[in-house]
Each structure stands twice: as C-alpha cells, then as structure tokens.
Design a protein around this motif. Structure first.
Motif, mmCIF file in Angstrom:
data_model
loop_
_atom_site.group_PDB
_atom_site.id
_atom_site.type_symbol
_atom_site.label_atom_id
_atom_site.label_comp_id
_atom_site.label_asym_id
_atom_site.label_seq_id
_atom_site.Cartn_x
_atom_site.Cartn_y
_atom_site.Cartn_z
ATOM 1 N N ASN A 2 0.824 -1.206 0.000
ATOM 2 C CA ASN A 2 0.000 0.000 0.000
ATOM 3 C C ASN A 2 0.860 1.258 0.000
ATOM 4 O O ASN A 2 0.536 2.245 -0.675
ATOM 5 C CB ASN A 2 -0.923 -0.013 1.219
ATOM 6 C CG ASN A 2 -1.919 -1.155 1.190
ATOM 7 O OD1 ASN A 2 -2.293 -1.632 0.115
ATOM 8 N ND2 ASN A 2 -2.338 -1.614 2.350
ATOM 9 N N ALA A 3 1.959 1.230 0.770
ATOM 10 C CA ALA A 3 2.843 2.407 0.826
ATOM 11 C C ALA A 3 3.492 2.658 -0.532
ATOM 12 O O ALA A 3 3.591 3.806 -0.982
ATOM 13 C CB ALA A 3 3.910 2.201 1.900
ATOM 14 N N MET A 4 3.931 1.591 -1.195
ATOM 15 C CA MET A 4 4.565 1.761 -2.510
ATOM 16 C C MET A 4 3.543 2.168 -3.569
ATOM 17 O O MET A 4 3.864 2.915 -4.500
ATOM 18 C CB MET A 4 5.254 0.463 -2.926
ATOM 19 C CG MET A 4 6.457 0.093 -2.074
ATOM 20 S SD MET A 4 7.741 1.370 -2.071
ATOM 21 C CE MET A 4 7.459 2.153 -0.466
ATOM 22 N N ASP A 5 2.309 1.700 -3.409
ATOM 23 C CA ASP A 5 1.254 2.116 -4.332
ATOM 24 C C ASP A 5 0.984 3.614 -4.186
ATOM 25 O O ASP A 5 0.876 4.342 -5.188
ATOM 26 C CB ASP A 5 -0.010 1.307 -4.046
ATOM 27 C CG ASP A 5 -1.142 1.632 -5.023
ATOM 28 O OD1 ASP A 5 -0.848 1.881 -6.204
ATOM 29 O OD2 ASP A 5 -2.318 1.644 -4.604
ATOM 30 N N ASN A 6 0.885 4.083 -2.941
ATOM 31 C CA ASN A 6 0.672 5.515 -2.712
ATOM 32 C C ASN A 6 1.864 6.335 -3.198
ATOM 33 O O ASN A 6 1.699 7.425 -3.775
ATOM 34 C CB ASN A 6 0.435 5.778 -1.227
ATOM 35 C CG ASN A 6 -0.873 5.202 -0.731
ATOM 36 O OD1 ASN A 6 -1.826 5.061 -1.497
ATOM 37 N ND2 ASN A 6 -0.929 4.846 0.542
ATOM 38 N N ALA A 7 3.083 5.810 -2.979
ATOM 39 C CA ALA A 7 4.271 6.528 -3.433
ATOM 40 C C ALA A 7 4.304 6.620 -4.957
ATOM 41 O O ALA A 7 4.687 7.657 -5.521
ATOM 42 C CB ALA A 7 5.529 5.834 -2.918
ATOM 43 N N SER A 8 3.899 5.549 -5.642
ATOM 44 C CA SER A 8 3.868 5.573 -7.107
ATOM 45 C C SER A 8 2.840 6.575 -7.620
ATOM 46 O O SER A 8 3.092 7.297 -8.593
ATOM 47 C CB SER A 8 3.547 4.168 -7.642
ATOM 48 O OG SER A 8 4.535 3.232 -7.257
ATOM 49 N N LYS A 9 1.679 6.639 -6.963
ATOM 50 C CA LYS A 9 0.662 7.603 -7.368
ATOM 51 C C LYS A 9 1.140 9.036 -7.148
ATOM 52 O O LYS A 9 0.933 9.910 -8.003
ATOM 53 C CB LYS A 9 -0.629 7.353 -6.598
ATOM 54 C CG LYS A 9 -1.337 6.056 -6.977
ATOM 55 C CD LYS A 9 -2.595 5.849 -6.145
ATOM 56 C CE LYS A 9 -3.285 4.551 -6.524
ATOM 57 N NZ LYS A 9 -4.497 4.300 -5.689
ATOM 58 N N ASN A 10 1.792 9.273 -6.006
ATOM 59 C CA ASN A 10 2.321 10.617 -5.736
ATOM 60 C C ASN A 10 3.405 10.987 -6.739
ATOM 61 O O ASN A 10 3.469 12.140 -7.200
ATOM 62 C CB ASN A 10 2.879 10.682 -4.316
ATOM 63 C CG ASN A 10 1.791 10.582 -3.260
ATOM 64 O OD1 ASN A 10 0.636 10.906 -3.525
ATOM 65 N ND2 ASN A 10 2.150 10.135 -2.080
ATOM 66 N N ALA A 11 4.254 10.009 -7.085
ATOM 67 C CA ALA A 11 5.293 10.272 -8.081
ATOM 68 C C ALA A 11 4.674 10.575 -9.438
ATOM 69 O O ALA A 11 5.146 11.459 -10.172
ATOM 70 C CB ALA A 11 6.235 9.073 -8.185
ATOM 71 N N GLY A 12 3.597 9.873 -9.786
ATOM 72 C CA GLY A 12 2.910 10.141 -11.044
ATOM 73 C C GLY A 12 2.331 11.547 -11.087
ATOM 74 O O GLY A 12 2.420 12.235 -12.120
ATOM 75 N N ASP A 13 1.754 11.983 -9.959
ATOM 76 C CA ASP A 13 1.222 13.360 -9.900
ATOM 77 C C ASP A 13 2.338 14.391 -10.042
ATOM 78 O O ASP A 13 2.189 15.405 -10.733
ATOM 79 C CB ASP A 13 0.478 13.571 -8.582
ATOM 80 C CG ASP A 13 -0.783 12.734 -8.478
ATOM 81 O OD1 ASP A 13 -1.299 12.323 -9.542
ATOM 82 O OD2 ASP A 13 -1.237 12.482 -7.347
ATOM 83 N N MET A 14 3.461 14.130 -9.393
ATOM 84 C CA MET A 14 4.594 15.060 -9.496
ATOM 85 C C MET A 14 5.160 15.098 -10.904
ATOM 86 O O MET A 14 5.566 16.158 -11.407
ATOM 87 C CB MET A 14 5.682 14.668 -8.496
ATOM 88 C CG MET A 14 5.292 14.861 -7.043
ATOM 89 S SD MET A 14 6.615 14.401 -5.909
ATOM 90 C CE MET A 14 7.819 15.682 -6.265
ATOM 91 N N ILE A 15 5.172 13.931 -11.568
ATOM 92 C CA ILE A 15 5.649 13.885 -12.958
ATOM 93 C C ILE A 15 4.759 14.733 -13.856
ATOM 94 O O ILE A 15 5.247 15.488 -14.716
ATOM 95 C CB ILE A 15 5.716 12.423 -13.451
ATOM 96 C CG1 ILE A 15 6.871 11.690 -12.764
ATOM 97 C CG2 ILE A 15 5.882 12.361 -14.966
ATOM 98 C CD1 ILE A 15 6.891 10.202 -13.031
ATOM 99 N N ASN A 16 3.452 14.642 -13.671
ATOM 100 C CA ASN A 16 2.529 15.464 -14.472
ATOM 101 C C ASN A 16 2.754 16.957 -14.219
ATOM 102 O O ASN A 16 2.806 17.756 -15.162
ATOM 103 C CB ASN A 16 1.085 15.090 -14.136
ATOM 104 C CG ASN A 16 0.716 13.691 -14.601
ATOM 105 O OD1 ASN A 16 1.302 13.185 -15.555
ATOM 106 N ND2 ASN A 16 -0.239 13.072 -13.936
ATOM 107 N N ASN A 17 2.915 17.312 -12.938
ATOM 108 C CA ASN A 17 3.119 18.727 -12.611
ATOM 109 C C ASN A 17 4.440 19.252 -13.172
ATOM 110 O O ASN A 17 4.487 20.360 -13.735
ATOM 111 C CB ASN A 17 3.080 18.923 -11.097
ATOM 112 C CG ASN A 17 1.712 18.639 -10.506
ATOM 113 O OD1 ASN A 17 0.700 18.762 -11.195
ATOM 114 N ND2 ASN A 17 1.665 18.257 -9.245
ATOM 115 N N TYR A 18 5.494 18.464 -13.020
ATOM 116 C CA TYR A 18 6.796 18.908 -13.521
ATOM 117 C C TYR A 18 6.840 18.894 -15.051
ATOM 118 O O TYR A 18 7.567 19.694 -15.653
ATOM 119 C CB TYR A 18 7.915 18.042 -12.949
ATOM 120 C CG TYR A 18 8.437 18.542 -11.631
ATOM 121 C CD1 TYR A 18 9.371 19.569 -11.578
ATOM 122 C CD2 TYR A 18 7.989 18.002 -10.432
ATOM 123 C CE1 TYR A 18 9.849 20.042 -10.363
ATOM 124 C CE2 TYR A 18 8.456 18.464 -9.223
ATOM 125 C CZ TYR A 18 9.388 19.487 -9.183
ATOM 126 O OH TYR A 18 9.852 19.961 -7.980
#
Length: 294
Positions: free
Chosen positions: A251-267
């Motif tokens: 679950n932690a890695m799933d949340n981290a992957s989702k957060n990384a995906g959001d940051m990738i879109n923003n950047y």
C-alpha cells in the motif's frame, strides 16, 4: 553603443537563468521518473509476496486454533502476575516486528502499544524485541528493560524451526509467570492492528481444572507444553506480522507511485511552460536584433 550593451547583457543573463532552470526541472523530472520505477517494482514484489505471506498466516492460524482448543479444555487460571504486575514478579513482553522499513507506521504503532502496556504494568517488565526496527525505537525509551533482541527476521515468511530457536533463547532468560507477545494482527489487505497473545506458565497449566483430560501429570511435561505454546504463539504472531508488513509495504509503494505520477505530471507541465518561455525569449531577441539592423 553603451546603451545597447546593457540590454544585451541583461538578455544574456536572463537567457542563462532560463536554461539553468530548464535543466534543473529536467533533472528533477528524470529523478522522479526513476523513483516511480523503483516504487512500482517494490509494489509488484510486495504483491507477489503477499499471497505467500497469507498462506503462511493461514497455516499458523491452524496451530493457534489448536492451542485455543487446548486452553479451552484445560481452563488454566490466570495467576496474580497475569492480572497485574507486582514488584516481585515481572512480565516478559515479546515485541514482534522485522528488520525492514518502507511500510508505513507499522513499526511505530507497535512501539506505542508497548509503551502503553509498560505504563499499565507500572514498568515492572522485561522486553524481548524481534526485529531491528522496533528494537531501535524501544531502546530510545526502555534501554534498561531490553534483555534480548533478535534480528535477521522478516525477509521471508517465518517457519517453526526459526521460531523454535527464538523460543529456546527466550527460555534461557529464566522463569516468568506472565509472558505477553505484542504483534500486528492482519485484518484485511489494507488494515492491521496491534494485538497481543498471553502465554500461560507451566504451573498454571499443571494446576488447571481440565488438565486431567490429558495425560500430563509430570511437571516437566507441562513445562514443555508451555514452551510449545510459546513457540506456536510466536509463530502465529510472526506470520501475522509478516503478512501485515507486506500488505502495508504494498500500500505504501502504491501511494508513493501515485504521488510520483502526480509530481511527474506537474513537472512535465512546468517543463513545457518553461521551455516555451525560453523559446519565446529567444525569438524576441532574434526579432529585436533583426529590427535594430534595419
């Protein structure tokens, strides 16, 4: 000439700053993408291990149910030490965790439960830790109470041979009327809760009303039964904790992957906008230079 040199220098400085900012954003974007790959891989590995962990947990619960049936039939009475700690009797707390992190608050919640239990027992406890994570946290507050620590656990699902060796080392600490095992109980794939097992001493089993149902008259035999119950409860606690940890890590890695995906879109948006601004500034400089030559 002097008046023209100043705007040209300013444009050159502004252009270099834009390029530096663009390069910084590009490097940050690459690093976040690499982190996303790592977290996705760890999520896949945890998902694969979760099914094995749940099978090991189901097997350990069979032994635990057998222990519960035995205790139900014998009906051992809780000793005074099991009800409340006294200065003459100490409670042994066995805190079951692992050596690995990146799994949310699973270790810190065990530490909080242990602190609460120590306070309830007025500090009359000895502590055994299984796993480096909970050991490092407990040593900060109860360094004088930790009598034994085990590491190298949590890499694979536990087995009875490993647990029996741990139980043998714990038995060398001496006799305790009250032994409690604090662990993380697996509830669902997304939840767990700190729980505890209470292990009866050999005297309590020997003096239980229903012991006559079994051919256990020798004190050494009842002591062996108590140690076997300790090993079985440890196996269940470690299996439950391992399944909870793997699930929490997934679950932690799933949340981290989702957060990384959001940051990738923003950047990515920021990178494209900055790149367009750099190109626009270069075009303005070219047009301005061409106009000045006319």
């Amino acid at each position: 000439m002097f008046r023209l040199a100043v705007p040209q220098a300013a444009r050159a400085v502004r252009s270099s700053r834009n390029y530096a900012t663009l390069r910084e954003i590009e490097n940050r974007l690459k690093s976040i993408k690499n982190i996303e790959k790592i977290t996705n891989t760890m999520k896949i590995v945890a998902s694969t291990r979760l099914s094995k962990a749940q099978r090991a947990m189901a097997s350990s619960r069979v032994f635990n149910e057998t222990d519960k049936e035995f205790l139900k039939n014998t009906e051992p009475e809780a000793t005074e030490a099991q009800e409340a700690a006294t200065p003459a009797e100490k409670t042994l707390l066995i805190v079951v965790s692992s050596d690995k992190g990146l799994c949310g608050s699973i270790h810190s919640q065990l530490t909080k439960t242990t602190k609460k239990r120590v306070a309830e027992l007025n500090g009359e406890v000895d502590i055994v830790t299984i796993g480096d994570k909970v050991k490092s946290q407990i040593l900060r507050v109860f360094a004088d109470k930790v009598k034994l620590a085990f590491n190298g656990v949590g890499k694979e699902e536990p087995n009875f041979t490993e647990v029996a060796l741990i139980a043998d080392e714990i038995a060398k600490l001496g006799h305790y009327n009250n032994v409690e095992i604090i662990y993380n109980k697996f509830i669902t794939g997304v939840s767990f809760e700190p729980s505890k097992f209470s292990v009866y001493a050999g005297e309590a089993i020997a003096n239980s009303p229903g012991i006559n149902k079994y051919e256990l008259e020798n004190e050494e035999i009842t002591s062996d039964v108590s140690q076997f119950l300790l090993a079985n409860n440890l196996l269940s606690a470690m299996a439950e904790g391992y399944a909870s940890e793997v699930s929490a890590r997934r679950n932690a890695m799933d949340n981290a992957s989702k957060n990384a995906g959001d940051m990738i879109n923003n950047y990515s948006i920021l990178y494209n906008r900055t790149r367009q601004a750099v190109i626009t500034n270069e075009l303005v400089d070219i047009i301005t230079g061409a106009s000045s030559l006319e």
